[in-house]
Design a protein around this motif. Structure first.
Motif, PDB file in Angstrom:
ATOM      1  N   GLN A   1      37.029  92.501  28.267  1.00 24.40           N
ATOM      2  CA  GLN A   1      36.310  93.247  27.233  1.00 24.40           C
ATOM      3  C   GLN A   1      34.911  93.611  27.716  1.00 24.40           C
ATOM      4  OE1 GLN A   1      37.345  94.401  24.393  1.00 24.40           O
ATOM      5  NE2 GLN A   1      38.713  93.020  23.308  1.00 24.40           N
ATOM      6  N   VAL A   2      34.239  92.665  28.373  1.00 27.65           N
ATOM      7  CA  VAL A   2      32.901  92.931  28.893  1.00 27.65           C
ATOM      8  C   VAL A   2      32.964  94.010  29.965  1.00 27.65           C
ATOM      9  CG1 VAL A   2      30.927  91.948  30.117  1.00 27.65           C
ATOM     10  CG2 VAL A   2      32.094  90.619  28.362  1.00 27.65           C
TER      11      VAL A   2
ATOM     12  N   PHE B   1      37.647  91.533  18.589  1.00 30.85           N
ATOM     13  CA  PHE B   1      36.579  91.796  19.559  1.00 30.85           C
ATOM     14  C   PHE B   1      36.112  90.485  20.144  1.00 30.85           C
ATOM     15  CE2 PHE B   1      32.066  92.643  20.724  1.00 30.85           C
ATOM     16  CZ  PHE B   1      32.365  93.433  21.806  1.00 30.85           C
ATOM     17  N   GLU B   2      36.908  89.970  21.063  1.00 31.75           N
ATOM     18  CA  GLU B   2      36.561  88.726  21.744  1.00 31.75           C
ATOM     19  C   GLU B   2      35.920  89.073  23.078  1.00 31.75           C
ATOM     20  OE1 GLU B   2      38.868  84.889  23.710  1.00 31.75           O
ATOM     21  OE2 GLU B   2      39.737  85.925  21.985  1.00 31.75           O
TER      22      GLU B   2
ATOM     23  N   GLN C   1      31.664  99.287  31.775  1.00 33.60           N
ATOM     24  CA  GLN C   1      32.128 100.517  32.413  1.00 33.60           C
ATOM     25  C   GLN C   1      31.902 101.721  31.503  1.00 33.60           C
ATOM     26  OE1 GLN C   1      36.164  99.307  33.232  1.00 33.60           O
ATOM     27  NE2 GLN C   1      35.743  98.957  35.403  1.00 33.60           N
ATOM     28  N   PHE C   2      32.172 101.535  30.204  1.00 26.15           N
ATOM     29  CA  PHE C   2      32.009 102.623  29.242  1.00 26.15           C
ATOM     30  C   PHE C   2      30.542 103.038  29.119  1.00 26.15           C
ATOM     31  CE2 PHE C   2      31.431 104.193  24.857  1.00 26.15           C
ATOM     32  CZ  PHE C   2      32.341 105.245  24.871  1.00 26.15           C
ATOM     33  N   THR C   3      29.641 102.061  29.280  1.00 29.81           N
ATOM     34  CA  THR C   3      28.205 102.338  29.130  1.00 29.81           C
ATOM     35  C   THR C   3      27.494 102.392  30.486  1.00 29.81           C
ATOM     36  OG1 THR C   3      27.748  99.959  28.877  1.00 29.81           O
ATOM     37  CG2 THR C   3      28.143 101.236  26.859  1.00 29.81           C
ATOM     38  N   ALA C   4      28.252 102.607  31.563  1.00 25.78           N
ATOM     39  CA  ALA C   4      27.678 102.532  32.912  1.00 25.78           C
ATOM     40  C   ALA C   4      26.519 103.495  33.116  1.00 25.78           C
ATOM     41  CB  ALA C   4      28.767 102.797  33.958  1.00 25.78           C
ATOM     42  N   GLY C   5      26.569 104.641  32.451  1.00 28.00           N
ATOM     43  CA  GLY C   5      25.493 105.612  32.605  1.00 28.00           C
ATOM     44  C   GLY C   5      24.336 105.397  31.651  1.00 28.00           C
ATOM     45  N   ASP C   6      24.420 104.384  30.802  1.00 29.26           N
ATOM     46  CA  ASP C   6      23.393 104.135  29.796  1.00 29.26           C
ATOM     47  C   ASP C   6      22.288 103.238  30.355  1.00 29.26           C
ATOM     48  OD1 ASP C   6      25.036 105.553  28.166  1.00 29.26           O
ATOM     49  OD2 ASP C   6      25.654 103.869  26.917  1.00 29.26           O
ATOM     50  N   SER C   7      21.183 103.216  29.642  1.00 33.68           N
ATOM     51  CA  SER C   7      20.093 102.309  29.985  1.00 33.68           C
ATOM     52  C   SER C   7      20.452 100.884  29.593  1.00 33.68           C
ATOM     53  CB  SER C   7      18.819 102.729  29.253  1.00 33.68           C
ATOM     54  OG  SER C   7      18.990 102.577  27.850  1.00 33.68           O
ATOM     55  N   ALA C   8      19.707  99.924  30.118  1.00 32.53           N
ATOM     56  CA  ALA C   8      19.925  98.525  29.734  1.00 32.53           C
ATOM     57  C   ALA C   8      19.735  98.348  28.236  1.00 32.53           C
ATOM     58  CB  ALA C   8      18.977  97.617  30.508  1.00 32.53           C
TER      59      ALA C   8
ATOM     60  N   LEU D   1      33.807  92.888  38.336  1.00 30.33           N
ATOM     61  CA  LEU D   1      33.134  91.934  37.462  1.00 30.33           C
ATOM     62  C   LEU D   1      33.169  90.539  38.069  1.00 30.33           C
ATOM     63  CD1 LEU D   1      31.832  91.670  34.537  1.00 30.33           C
ATOM     64  CD2 LEU D   1      34.002  90.617  33.912  1.00 30.33           C
ATOM     65  N   SER D   2      32.016  89.869  38.071  1.00 33.80           N
ATOM     66  CA  SER D   2      31.915  88.484  38.518  1.00 33.80           C
ATOM     67  C   SER D   2      31.315  87.647  37.403  1.00 33.80           C
ATOM     68  CB  SER D   2      31.023  88.375  39.761  1.00 33.80           C
ATOM     69  OG  SER D   2      31.515  89.170  40.819  1.00 33.80           O
ATOM     70  N   LEU D   3      31.784  86.405  37.284  1.00 34.03           N
ATOM     71  CA  LEU D   3      31.195  85.450  36.351  1.00 34.03           C
ATOM     72  C   LEU D   3      30.183  84.601  37.102  1.00 34.03           C
ATOM     73  CD1 LEU D   3      34.271  84.220  34.269  1.00 34.03           C
ATOM     74  CD2 LEU D   3      32.591  85.981  33.687  1.00 34.03           C
ATOM     75  N   LEU D   4      28.974  84.522  36.593  1.00 32.74           N
ATOM     76  CA  LEU D   4      27.904  83.752  37.223  1.00 32.74           C
ATOM     77  C   LEU D   4      27.862  82.377  36.564  1.00 32.74           C
ATOM     78  CD1 LEU D   4      25.158  86.528  37.462  1.00 32.74           C
ATOM     79  CD2 LEU D   4      27.154  86.121  38.915  1.00 32.74           C
ATOM     80  N   GLU D   5      28.439  81.389  37.244  1.00 30.84           N
ATOM     81  CA  GLU D   5      28.672  80.085  36.631  1.00 30.84           C
ATOM     82  C   GLU D   5      27.912  78.939  37.278  1.00 30.84           C
ATOM     83  OE1 GLU D   5      33.138  80.117  35.104  1.00 30.84           O
ATOM     84  OE2 GLU D   5      33.050  80.600  37.258  1.00 30.84           O
ATOM     85  N   ARG D   6      27.189  79.177  38.359  1.00 33.14           N
ATOM     86  CA  ARG D   6      26.519  78.082  39.053  1.00 33.14           C
ATOM     87  C   ARG D   6      25.435  77.479  38.171  1.00 33.14           C
ATOM     88  NH1 ARG D   6      26.936  78.289  44.646  1.00 33.14           N
ATOM     89  NH2 ARG D   6      25.895  76.263  44.610  1.00 33.14           N
ATOM     90  N   GLY D   7      25.310  76.152  38.188  1.00 31.99           N
ATOM     91  CA  GLY D   7      24.277  75.521  37.368  1.00 31.99           C
ATOM     92  C   GLY D   7      24.493  74.041  37.204  1.00 31.99           C
ATOM     93  N   GLY D   8      24.436  73.584  35.941  1.00 35.33           N
ATOM     94  CA  GLY D   8      24.545  72.169  35.635  1.00 35.33           C
ATOM     95  C   GLY D   8      24.612  71.976  34.130  1.00 35.33           C
ATOM     96  N   PRO D   9      24.411  70.743  33.656  1.00 39.67           N
ATOM     97  CA  PRO D   9      24.564  70.443  32.222  1.00 39.67           C
ATOM     98  C   PRO D   9      23.400  70.956  31.368  1.00 39.67           C
ATOM     99  CG  PRO D   9      23.885  68.485  33.403  1.00 39.67           C
ATOM    100  CD  PRO D   9      24.135  69.532  34.446  1.00 39.67           C
ATOM    101  N   ILE D  10      23.611  70.895  30.078  1.00 40.26           N
ATOM    102  CA  ILE D  10      22.587  71.275  29.111  1.00 40.26           C
ATOM    103  C   ILE D  10      21.323  70.455  29.355  1.00 40.26           C
ATOM    104  CG2 ILE D  10      23.368  69.598  27.368  1.00 40.26           C
ATOM    105  CD1 ILE D  10      22.816  71.794  25.244  1.00 40.26           C
ATOM    106  N   LEU D  11      20.171  71.066  29.145  1.00 39.56           N
ATOM    107  CA  LEU D  11      18.900  70.411  29.440  1.00 39.56           C
ATOM    108  C   LEU D  11      18.578  69.326  28.407  1.00 39.56           C
ATOM    109  CD1 LEU D  11      16.739  73.536  30.353  1.00 39.56           C
ATOM    110  CD2 LEU D  11      17.948  72.017  31.904  1.00 39.56           C
ATOM    111  N   GLY D  12      18.183  68.155  28.925  1.00 37.70           N
ATOM    112  CA  GLY D  12      17.749  67.069  28.059  1.00 37.70           C
ATOM    113  C   GLY D  12      18.796  66.021  27.779  1.00 37.70           C
ATOM    114  N   ALA D  13      20.040  66.255  28.204  1.00 37.22           N
ATOM    115  CA  ALA D  13      21.106  65.312  27.862  1.00 37.22           C
ATOM    116  C   ALA D  13      21.082  64.066  28.743  1.00 37.22           C
ATOM    117  CB  ALA D  13      22.468  65.999  27.967  1.00 37.22           C
TER     118      ALA D  13
END
Length: 250
Positions: free
Chosen positions: A206-207, A200-201, A212-219, A153-165
């Motif tokens: 948890q993700v 359930f946090e 992993q539990f739904t790895a064989g399932d569709s999106a 598992l990787s967290l995709l965090e690249r970006g910047g601040p909320i738009l419009g601030a």
């Protein structure tokens, strides 16, 4: 005309809300679709009459843009801006700019708006289905979750601040090459904040277990089962909920 006479009747209000929901559904992405060798699925649950979250997916010159956004506010007061914000997003994606350039352009447009566009958090991704590549940028939103090889598992965090601030915010983007069965999951802050500190946090572990539990399932099944778990653990919603899943299947 008196104030009482100027107020809409209940049937009239119901009709207005029903019409607003039809517009919302027409503007947002279909809940399940195939994009080349990828499955794309999404789901949104409104805390009030209409959601202030949105998910959209559209194609420009062979590339697909996927977005999950959250307009500041809830209900009709937030949803009334949806058409304008989605128009800005789609026009910005037609400029040929790189993803971080698109986000910077959106930020300036919203900050300098003369009509008071609300702040918007946005996860924006560009999918190149022919080569299995995704470039993403987070604008003031929770990180995305990427499950690769069924366990990493990787967290995709690249970006910047909320738009419009801020007027001249800068944004960073990152590119990922998807392997077979790799899955991207993006959630709104409504899901994370509602469940912080509960049984359930949506912590990374948890993700990971859910993916992993739904790895064989569709999106579509991954989105549906996770949304069901969230709703069952919080029957009364304080914020809108939205999910987006992208899975490489070929």
């Amino acid at each position: 005309m008196s104030r009482a006479e100027s107020l809409p009747t209940l049937p009239g209000k119901r009709d207005a809300i029903a019409g607003a929901r039809e517009v919302y559904e027409a503007l947002c992405a279909r809940s399940d679709q195939r994009i080349g060798g990828f499955e794309f699925a999404c789901g949104t649950v409104a805390a009030r009459e209409i959601s202030g979250d949105f998910v959209t997916a559209f194609e420009r010159n062979g590339e697909w843009y996927l977005a999950l956004g959250d307009l500041m506010g809830k209900g009709l007061s937030a949803a009334m801006w949806l058409t304008h914000v989605l128009d800005l997003v789609k026009r910005s994606c037609e400029t040929g700019l790189c993803l971080q350039g698109i986000m910077s352009m959106l930020n300036r447009e919203m900050h300098r708006s003369r009509v008071g566009v609300p702040l918007v958090s946005l996860f924006l991704a560009k999918l190149e289905p022919e080569v299995g590549r995704v470039t993403y940028c987070c604008g003031g939103c929770p990180p995305g979750f990427l499950l690769a090889e069924g366990h990493r598992l990787s967290l995709l965090e690249r970006g910047g601040p909320i738009l419009g601030a801020f007027d001249e915010s800068t944004y960073a983007a990152a590119t990922i090459n998807f392997g077979l069965h790799d899955t991207l999951l993006v959630v709104s802050d409504g899901i994370l904040e509602v469940h912080r500190g509960t049984t359930f946090e949506l912590r990374p572990d948890q993700v990971t277990r859910h993916l992993q539990f739904t790895a064989g399932d569709s999106a579509s099944s991954i989105v549906g089962s996770l949304l069901t778990r969230v709703q069952n653990s919080s029957p009364v919603l304080a914020d809108d909920l939205s999910l987006l899943a992208l899975k490489r299947v070929a």
